[in-house]
Motif scaffolding. Sequence first.
Motif, PDB file in Angstrom:
ATOM      1  N   VAL A 105       0.858  -1.185   0.000  1.00 33.15           N
ATOM      2  CA  VAL A 105       0.000   0.000   0.000  1.00 33.15           C
ATOM      3  C   VAL A 105       0.892   1.232   0.000  1.00 33.15           C
ATOM      4  O   VAL A 105       1.725   1.385   0.898  1.00 33.15           O
ATOM      5  CB  VAL A 105      -0.909   0.047   1.249  1.00 33.15           C
ATOM      6  CG1 VAL A 105      -1.812   1.268   1.227  1.00 33.15           C
ATOM      7  CG2 VAL A 105      -1.712  -1.203   1.396  1.00 33.15           C
ATOM      8  N   ASN A 106       0.726   2.097  -1.016  1.00 33.95           N
ATOM      9  CA  ASN A 106       1.509   3.344  -1.091  1.00 33.95           C
ATOM     10  C   ASN A 106       3.010   3.110  -0.888  1.00 33.95           C
ATOM     11  O   ASN A 106       3.651   3.768  -0.082  1.00 33.95           O
ATOM     12  CB  ASN A 106       1.004   4.368  -0.068  1.00 33.95           C
ATOM     13  CG  ASN A 106      -0.368   4.879  -0.395  1.00 33.95           C
ATOM     14  OD1 ASN A 106      -0.778   4.887  -1.551  1.00 33.95           O
ATOM     15  ND2 ASN A 106      -1.103   5.293   0.616  1.00 33.95           N
ATOM     16  N   ASP A 107       3.561   2.152  -1.605  1.00 35.29           N
ATOM     17  CA  ASP A 107       4.999   1.806  -1.531  1.00 35.29           C
ATOM     18  C   ASP A 107       5.441   1.357  -0.148  1.00 35.29           C
ATOM     19  O   ASP A 107       6.617   1.444   0.199  1.00 35.29           O
ATOM     20  CB  ASP A 107       5.865   2.973  -2.001  1.00 35.29           C
ATOM     21  CG  ASP A 107       5.640   3.287  -3.457  1.00 35.29           C
ATOM     22  OD1 ASP A 107       5.448   2.332  -4.242  1.00 35.29           O
ATOM     23  OD2 ASP A 107       5.644   4.476  -3.837  1.00 35.29           O
ATOM     24  N   ARG A 108       4.498   0.875   0.668  1.00 34.85           N
ATOM     25  CA  ARG A 108       4.815   0.292   1.968  1.00 34.85           C
ATOM     26  C   ARG A 108       4.370  -1.159   1.940  1.00 34.85           C
ATOM     27  O   ARG A 108       3.341  -1.493   1.382  1.00 34.85           O
ATOM     28  CB  ARG A 108       4.093   1.024   3.098  1.00 34.85           C
ATOM     29  CG  ARG A 108       4.521   2.465   3.248  1.00 34.85           C
ATOM     30  CD  ARG A 108       3.718   3.186   4.311  1.00 34.85           C
ATOM     31  NE  ARG A 108       2.317   3.184   3.918  1.00 34.85           N
ATOM     32  CZ  ARG A 108       1.292   3.158   4.759  1.00 34.85           C
ATOM     33  NH1 ARG A 108       1.500   3.128   6.057  1.00 34.85           N
ATOM     34  NH2 ARG A 108       0.056   3.162   4.336  1.00 34.85           N
ATOM     35  N   VAL A 109       5.166  -2.021   2.546  1.00 32.55           N
ATOM     36  CA  VAL A 109       4.820  -3.442   2.646  1.00 32.55           C
ATOM     37  C   VAL A 109       4.234  -3.669   4.026  1.00 32.55           C
ATOM     38  O   VAL A 109       4.835  -3.310   5.040  1.00 32.55           O
ATOM     39  CB  VAL A 109       6.065  -4.328   2.431  1.00 32.55           C
ATOM     40  CG1 VAL A 109       5.746  -5.787   2.699  1.00 32.55           C
ATOM     41  CG2 VAL A 109       6.615  -4.144   1.020  1.00 32.55           C
ATOM     42  N   MET A 110       3.040  -4.248   4.055  1.00 26.05           N
ATOM     43  CA  MET A 110       2.377  -4.570   5.306  1.00 26.05           C
ATOM     44  C   MET A 110       2.391  -6.083   5.488  1.00 26.05           C
ATOM     45  O   MET A 110       1.909  -6.810   4.612  1.00 26.05           O
ATOM     46  CB  MET A 110       0.918  -4.099   5.296  1.00 26.05           C
ATOM     47  CG  MET A 110       0.744  -2.635   5.024  1.00 26.05           C
ATOM     48  SD  MET A 110       1.322  -1.711   6.440  1.00 26.05           S
ATOM     49  CE  MET A 110       0.844  -0.083   5.973  1.00 26.05           C
ATOM     50  N   LEU A 111       2.955  -6.570   6.587  1.00 24.30           N
ATOM     51  CA  LEU A 111       2.904  -7.993   6.909  1.00 24.30           C
ATOM     52  C   LEU A 111       1.651  -8.241   7.730  1.00 24.30           C
ATOM     53  O   LEU A 111       1.377  -7.526   8.701  1.00 24.30           O
ATOM     54  CB  LEU A 111       4.143  -8.419   7.703  1.00 24.30           C
ATOM     55  CG  LEU A 111       5.466  -8.387   6.934  1.00 24.30           C
ATOM     56  CD1 LEU A 111       6.617  -8.785   7.848  1.00 24.30           C
ATOM     57  CD2 LEU A 111       5.416  -9.290   5.725  1.00 24.30           C
ATOM     58  N   ILE A 112       0.884  -9.262   7.319  1.00 23.08           N
ATOM     59  CA  ILE A 112      -0.411  -9.547   7.917  1.00 23.08           C
ATOM     60  C   ILE A 112      -0.404 -10.944   8.539  1.00 23.08           C
ATOM     61  O   ILE A 112       0.045 -11.900   7.917  1.00 23.08           O
ATOM     62  CB  ILE A 112      -1.538  -9.501   6.854  1.00 23.08           C
ATOM     63  CG1 ILE A 112      -1.413  -8.273   5.954  1.00 23.08           C
ATOM     64  CG2 ILE A 112      -2.903  -9.638   7.493  1.00 23.08           C
ATOM     65  CD1 ILE A 112      -1.572  -6.965   6.638  1.00 23.08           C
ATOM     66  N   ASP A 113      -0.929 -11.049   9.753  1.00 24.30           N
ATOM     67  CA  ASP A 113      -1.126 -12.358  10.389  1.00 24.30           C
ATOM     68  C   ASP A 113      -2.433 -12.921   9.830  1.00 24.30           C
ATOM     69  O   ASP A 113      -3.499 -12.368  10.087  1.00 24.30           O
ATOM     70  CB  ASP A 113      -1.218 -12.199  11.901  1.00 24.30           C
ATOM     71  CG  ASP A 113      -1.364 -13.520  12.631  1.00 24.30           C
ATOM     72  OD1 ASP A 113      -1.643 -14.551  11.978  1.00 24.30           O
ATOM     73  OD2 ASP A 113      -1.212 -13.520  13.862  1.00 24.30           O
ATOM     74  N   PRO A 114      -2.376 -14.009   9.045  1.00 23.98           N
ATOM     75  CA  PRO A 114      -3.601 -14.522   8.424  1.00 23.98           C
ATOM     76  C   PRO A 114      -4.624 -15.077   9.425  1.00 23.98           C
ATOM     77  O   PRO A 114      -5.809 -15.123   9.128  1.00 23.98           O
ATOM     78  CB  PRO A 114      -3.106 -15.621   7.477  1.00 23.98           C
ATOM     79  CG  PRO A 114      -1.763 -15.994   7.973  1.00 23.98           C
ATOM     80  CD  PRO A 114      -1.205 -14.796   8.682  1.00 23.98           C
ATOM     81  N   ALA A 115      -4.202 -15.447  10.621  1.00 19.90           N
ATOM     82  CA  ALA A 115      -5.138 -15.982  11.617  1.00 19.90           C
ATOM     83  C   ALA A 115      -6.017 -14.892  12.207  1.00 19.90           C
ATOM     84  O   ALA A 115      -7.177 -15.128  12.536  1.00 19.90           O
ATOM     85  CB  ALA A 115      -4.375 -16.692  12.730  1.00 19.90           C
ATOM     86  N   THR A 116      -5.483 -13.676  12.327  1.00 18.59           N
ATOM     87  CA  THR A 116      -6.231 -12.582  12.952  1.00 18.59           C
ATOM     88  C   THR A 116      -6.543 -11.441  11.998  1.00 18.59           C
ATOM     89  O   THR A 116      -7.283 -10.534  12.358  1.00 18.59           O
ATOM     90  CB  THR A 116      -5.435 -12.007  14.139  1.00 18.59           C
ATOM     91  OG1 THR A 116      -4.194 -11.487  13.657  1.00 18.59           O
ATOM     92  CG2 THR A 116      -5.195 -13.061  15.196  1.00 18.59           C
ATOM     93  N   SER A 117      -5.946 -11.455  10.798  1.00 20.17           N
ATOM     94  CA  SER A 117      -6.083 -10.378   9.801  1.00 20.17           C
ATOM     95  C   SER A 117      -5.535  -9.054  10.317  1.00 20.17           C
ATOM     96  O   SER A 117      -5.970  -7.994   9.896  1.00 20.17           O
ATOM     97  CB  SER A 117      -7.533 -10.211   9.347  1.00 20.17           C
ATOM     98  OG  SER A 117      -7.980 -11.364   8.731  1.00 20.17           O
ATOM     99  N   GLU A 118      -4.586  -9.106  11.222  1.00 15.10           N
ATOM    100  CA  GLU A 118      -3.991  -7.884  11.767  1.00 15.10           C
ATOM    101  C   GLU A 118      -2.650  -7.591  11.116  1.00 15.10           C
ATOM    102  O   GLU A 118      -1.883  -8.507  10.803  1.00 15.10           O
ATOM    103  CB  GLU A 118      -3.772  -8.010  13.274  1.00 15.10           C
ATOM    104  CG  GLU A 118      -5.037  -7.940  14.073  1.00 15.10           C
ATOM    105  CD  GLU A 118      -4.771  -7.941  15.574  1.00 15.10           C
ATOM    106  OE1 GLU A 118      -3.596  -7.855  16.003  1.00 15.10           O
ATOM    107  OE2 GLU A 118      -5.750  -8.045  16.320  1.00 15.10           O
ATOM    108  N   VAL A 119      -2.376  -6.315  10.944  1.00 14.42           N
ATOM    109  CA  VAL A 119      -1.063  -5.868  10.453  1.00 14.42           C
ATOM    110  C   VAL A 119      -0.067  -6.051  11.596  1.00 14.42           C
ATOM    111  O   VAL A 119      -0.271  -5.522  12.696  1.00 14.42           O
ATOM    112  CB  VAL A 119      -1.102  -4.392  10.008  1.00 14.42           C
ATOM    113  CG1 VAL A 119       0.268  -3.932   9.557  1.00 14.42           C
ATOM    114  CG2 VAL A 119      -2.140  -4.182   8.906  1.00 14.42           C
ATOM    115  N   VAL A 120       0.994  -6.811  11.340  1.00 17.38           N
ATOM    116  CA  VAL A 120       1.989  -7.063  12.398  1.00 17.38           C
ATOM    117  C   VAL A 120       3.269  -6.272  12.174  1.00 17.38           C
ATOM    118  O   VAL A 120       4.057  -6.108  13.105  1.00 17.38           O
ATOM    119  CB  VAL A 120       2.310  -8.574  12.541  1.00 17.38           C
ATOM    120  CG1 VAL A 120       1.092  -9.336  13.020  1.00 17.38           C
ATOM    121  CG2 VAL A 120       2.832  -9.146  11.244  1.00 17.38           C
TER     122      VAL A 120
END
Length: 125
Positions: A105-120
């Motif tokens: 998103v906007n040249d930023r990489v967001m790592l997501i926990d697939p179990a909770t759908s939270e940005v970690v």
Amino acid sequence: MTHFRHAAIVAALLAGAGSASAQTTVITREPVESRTVVTTGPLQLSPVQRQTIYRTIVRERVAPAQPTVEYRVGARVPERVQLYSVPQAVAVEVPAIRAYKYMVVNDRVMLIDPATSEVVAELAD
């Protein structure tokens, strides 16, 4: 004598009806869904690991997510957002992120926990 018998039968029926109406009916329902979500502490990455992850993922050229929502660490991402698996090259160098998904998103990489759908984690150049 028959009147006495009929009166006794009616009295017995009424006594039984009174005790039957005093019974309680309990309705139980099974849970609709039960699942266990194991959460861990915040993702700790060194500056070198962050840079390696960011540079490798940016080279993948995935479709960026629309910035319609403010994404930050701890926020949940909507279900409609396309998440991608971490590239094997990154998972080998940084095994701690193997189970996570990512989005750009906007040249930023967001790592997501697939179990909770939270940005970690949020990674930028």
